[in-house]
Design an enzyme around this catalytic site. Structure first.
Site, PDB file in Angstrom:
ATOM      1  N   ASP A  29      32.936   9.493 -10.412  1.00 25.47           N
ATOM      2  CA  ASP A  29      33.529   8.879  -9.260  1.00 25.47           C
ATOM      3  C   ASP A  29      32.646   8.792  -8.230  1.00 25.47           C
ATOM      4  O   ASP A  29      32.009   9.452  -7.910  1.00 25.47           O
ATOM      5  CB  ASP A  29      34.712  10.153  -8.650  1.00 25.47           C
ATOM      6  N   HIS A  74      35.477   4.310   4.354  1.00 23.74           N
ATOM      7  CA  HIS A  74      36.042   5.829   4.269  1.00 23.74           C
ATOM      8  C   HIS A  74      34.992   6.548   4.506  1.00 23.74           C
ATOM      9  O   HIS A  74      35.194   7.516   4.902  1.00 23.74           O
ATOM     10  CB  HIS A  74      36.485   5.615   2.724  1.00 23.74           C
ATOM     11  N   ARG A 128      31.181  15.039  10.815  1.00 27.50           N
ATOM     12  CA  ARG A 128      29.783  15.182  11.377  1.00 27.50           C
ATOM     13  C   ARG A 128      29.821  14.844  12.882  1.00 27.50           C
ATOM     14  O   ARG A 128      29.258  13.676  13.045  1.00 27.50           O
ATOM     15  CB  ARG A 128      28.905  14.554  10.370  1.00 27.50           C
ATOM     16  N   GLU A 154      43.718   9.739  -2.841  1.00 32.06           N
ATOM     17  CA  GLU A 154      42.703   8.845  -2.814  1.00 32.06           C
ATOM     18  C   GLU A 154      42.990   7.677  -3.657  1.00 32.06           C
ATOM     19  O   GLU A 154      43.032   7.490  -4.936  1.00 32.06           O
ATOM     20  CB  GLU A 154      41.147   9.248  -3.269  1.00 32.06           C
ATOM     21  N   GLU A 201      42.158   4.554  -5.555  1.00 33.71           N
ATOM     22  CA  GLU A 201      41.006   3.931  -6.045  1.00 33.71           C
ATOM     23  C   GLU A 201      41.146   2.864  -7.019  1.00 33.71           C
ATOM     24  O   GLU A 201      42.220   2.583  -7.647  1.00 33.71           O
ATOM     25  CB  GLU A 201      40.210   5.046  -6.681  1.00 33.71           C
ATOM     26  N   ASP A 214      42.975   9.653  -6.987  1.00 36.51           N
ATOM     27  CA  ASP A 214      42.223  11.046  -7.215  1.00 36.51           C
ATOM     28  C   ASP A 214      42.551  11.852  -6.422  1.00 36.51           C
ATOM     29  O   ASP A 214      42.129  12.128  -5.138  1.00 36.51           O
ATOM     30  CB  ASP A 214      40.551  10.686  -6.959  1.00 36.51           C
ATOM     31  N   ARG A 235      41.496  19.279  -0.071  1.00 29.59           N
ATOM     32  CA  ARG A 235      40.803  18.881   1.110  1.00 29.59           C
ATOM     33  C   ARG A 235      40.079  20.475   1.435  1.00 29.59           C
ATOM     34  O   ARG A 235      38.867  20.612   1.911  1.00 29.59           O
ATOM     35  CB  ARG A 235      41.249  18.187   2.309  1.00 29.59           C
ATOM     36  N   GLN A 241      37.992  21.738  -1.271  1.00 30.34           N
ATOM     37  CA  GLN A 241      36.823  20.967  -1.113  1.00 30.34           C
ATOM     38  C   GLN A 241      35.762  21.324  -0.015  1.00 30.34           C
ATOM     39  O   GLN A 241      34.588  21.452  -0.324  1.00 30.34           O
ATOM     40  CB  GLN A 241      37.185  19.431  -1.104  1.00 30.34           C
ATOM     41  N   TYR A 262      32.012  22.561  -1.453  1.00 29.42           N
ATOM     42  CA  TYR A 262      31.236  21.364  -1.689  1.00 29.42           C
ATOM     43  C   TYR A 262      29.674  21.509  -1.408  1.00 29.42           C
ATOM     44  O   TYR A 262      28.834  20.775  -1.582  1.00 29.42           O
ATOM     45  CB  TYR A 262      31.842  20.177  -1.087  1.00 29.42           C
ATOM     46  N   LYS A 289      38.812  18.793  -6.845  1.00 27.89           N
ATOM     47  CA  LYS A 289      39.026  17.513  -7.682  1.00 27.89           C
ATOM     48  C   LYS A 289      39.487  17.714  -8.993  1.00 27.89           C
ATOM     49  O   LYS A 289      39.992  16.540  -9.346  1.00 27.89           O
ATOM     50  CB  LYS A 289      37.720  16.688  -7.550  1.00 27.89           C
ATOM     51  N   THR A 294      43.531  13.736 -11.897  1.00 28.37           N
ATOM     52  CA  THR A 294      43.297  12.476 -11.478  1.00 28.37           C
ATOM     53  C   THR A 294      44.122  11.564 -12.264  1.00 28.37           C
ATOM     54  O   THR A 294      44.062  11.275 -13.489  1.00 28.37           O
ATOM     55  CB  THR A 294      41.713  12.043 -11.736  1.00 28.37           C
ATOM     56  N   THR A 343      37.430   6.145  -2.825  1.00 21.90           N
ATOM     57  CA  THR A 343      38.704   5.769  -2.026  1.00 21.90           C
ATOM     58  C   THR A 343      38.404   4.467  -1.274  1.00 21.90           C
ATOM     59  O   THR A 343      37.328   4.064  -0.763  1.00 21.90           O
ATOM     60  CB  THR A 343      38.976   6.809  -0.544  1.00 21.90           C
ATOM     61  N   GLU A 391      42.154  10.323   6.209  1.00 24.61           N
ATOM     62  CA  GLU A 391      42.173   9.079   7.260  1.00 24.61           C
ATOM     63  C   GLU A 391      43.270   8.613   8.088  1.00 24.61           C
ATOM     64  O   GLU A 391      43.353   8.188   9.117  1.00 24.61           O
ATOM     65  CB  GLU A 391      41.518   7.934   6.436  1.00 24.61           C
TER      66      GLU A 391
END
Length: 405
Positions: free
Chosen positions: A118, A125, A134, A191, A193, A225, A229, A232, A236, A245, A249, A338, A352
């Site tokens: 992926d 995105h 961040r 997501e 995709e 997918d 969150r 994750q 991660y 994840k 999927t 995404t 989002e």
């Protein structure tokens, strides 16, 4: 014009002769068969081959995988044959009995997954998630415009469209928690995709160039997918996605051949960072795809993500995937990550659209969503430009959320 068929199809059918996507279906006997969709019917390829005297072992398989390994010359010849069956009235007596109404068949995952990768190909995105997680730092990581970022997923997580998705359990720790806890995901997301199915294999140690992309990729489909969150976010760092994840999927049932998407090919967005030679597509045939996705939650249209906005093309993704000599196998599968555009109504994930839970989505029934609730159903569909101003359909990928086990 899209070409004429002896079937009674409207000229603007998204599943006309210009499309002819491949899938796997079964009748009440339960046996999996290869099929091609034409309008709202499915042609049994194995039965059609026998009825016309064509000897082709690939068409009697229970999945697309043997055909995938046969390579581009076989794929091209088969598409020509199927087009002839459905356009030449001389074939009608043999072919018409091999057509089955779509409403009377069951659809399945159309291939046997080998490896699954992926990617993270949408700048919009990536920038949105960078802004969320961040703040005060650059939205994109320093490597983002130099290479298509991706992770090696779990092939066993690929499931057929329509498979119900059980809310995953795992470790999560909210910012206000002193320690992690274990339980159902509280921030279950989608997501939207685009997926790419690999056919012709390669030997270990041989990279695939940008120009070789159409020799190895059989076709295109849709992907959801599903993403936990909260799981994750906790797991991660430093190695990336894992349990957040790998629970499911979803893959759409129809694989649209690359040849059907010739009118959808487009130049990707301008690149403002020079690319290394193996990724530099400035003088190469463009492999951006002008697909318009639609995301619906419980029947309500949430967004229309544009795949033409993807910064990294599928050809670049495949070139990077194999740049270290990783080999390809029939049934390898990779997805775009995404798809999100610059506008709010072009975002391809709930994180989002609801801006990490701070801007709840209002639904027509008066309820709101920040992330998925049990019982929610998500449908992602897409179309692409076809010949003569028509549209090519990619079908739908669907899934409904069940409570955690």
């Amino acid at each position: 014009m899209t070409g004429h068929t002896w079937l009674d199809l409207p000229d603007d059918s998204p599943f006309g002769l210009a499309n002819l996507p491949y899938g796997v279906f079964s009748l009440p006997d339960g046996r999996h068969r290869l099929g091609v969709r034409i309008g709202d019917q499915v042609l049994d390829l194995g039965a059609a081959a026998r009825a016309t005297g064509l000897r082709d072992a690939y068409l009697d398989a229970a999945s697309l995988t043997p055909l995938l390994g046969a390579g581009r010359p076989v794929w091209t010849a088969l598409r020509r044959t199927v087009t002839g069956w459905l356009s030449d009235p001389a074939h009608r007596p043999a072919i018409e009995p091999q057509l089955h109404p779509l409403a009377e068949v069951s659809l399945h995952l159309p291939f046997e997954p080998a490896d699954y990768v992926d990617f993270y190909a949408s700048e919009h995105h990536a920038a949105n998630l960078g802004a969320l997680f961040r703040p005060g730092s650059p939205a994109l990581t320093p490597n983002w415009k130099h290479l298509p970022i991706g992770y090696h997923g779990r092939a066993g997580s690929l499931v057929a469209s329509g498979t119900e998705v059980v809310r995953p359990n795992g470790q999560r720790r909210a910012p206000e928690d002193e320690a992690p806890s274990f339980g159902p995901s509280r921030r279950l997301d989608i997501e939207a995709e685009v997926g790419f199915l690999v056919g012709a294999p390669t030997e270990l140690g041989r990279p695939v160039s940008l120009a070789e992309f159409p020799e190895h990729v059989f076709g295109v489909c849709l992907v959801n997918d599903w993403s936990a969150r909260d799981l994750q976010a906790w797991e991660y760092v430093p190695l990336g996605p894992f349990l957040g994840k790998s629970f499911a999927t979803s893959v759409s049932p129809w694989i649209v051949p690359l040849e059907a998407l010739e009118q959808a090919r487009t130049t990707p967005p301008p690149r403002d960072v020079p690319l290394l030679p193996y990724l530099d597509d400035q003088d190469a045939p463009p492999w951006g795809l002008d697909l318009t996705l639609e995301v619906r939650l419980n029947g309500h249209l949430l967004s229309r993500p544009p795949a033409a906005s993807l910064y990294w093309t599928a050809a670049q993704q495949l070139a990077h995937l194999t740049a270290n000599g990783a080999r390809l196998r029939a049934g390898d599968f990779f997805a775009s990550g995404t798809v999100s555009g610059p506008a709010h109504d072009q975002r391809g994930s709930l994180i989002e659209l609801a801006w990490n839970g701070t801007e709840p989505i209002k639904l027509p029934d008066g309820s709101t969503r920040t992330f998925l609730e049990d019982g929610d159903e998500v449908v992602i569909s897409a179309t692409a430009p076809g010949p003569g101003g028509t549209r090519i359909g990619l079908g739908e990928v669907t899934g409904r959320i069940l409570p955690a086990a």
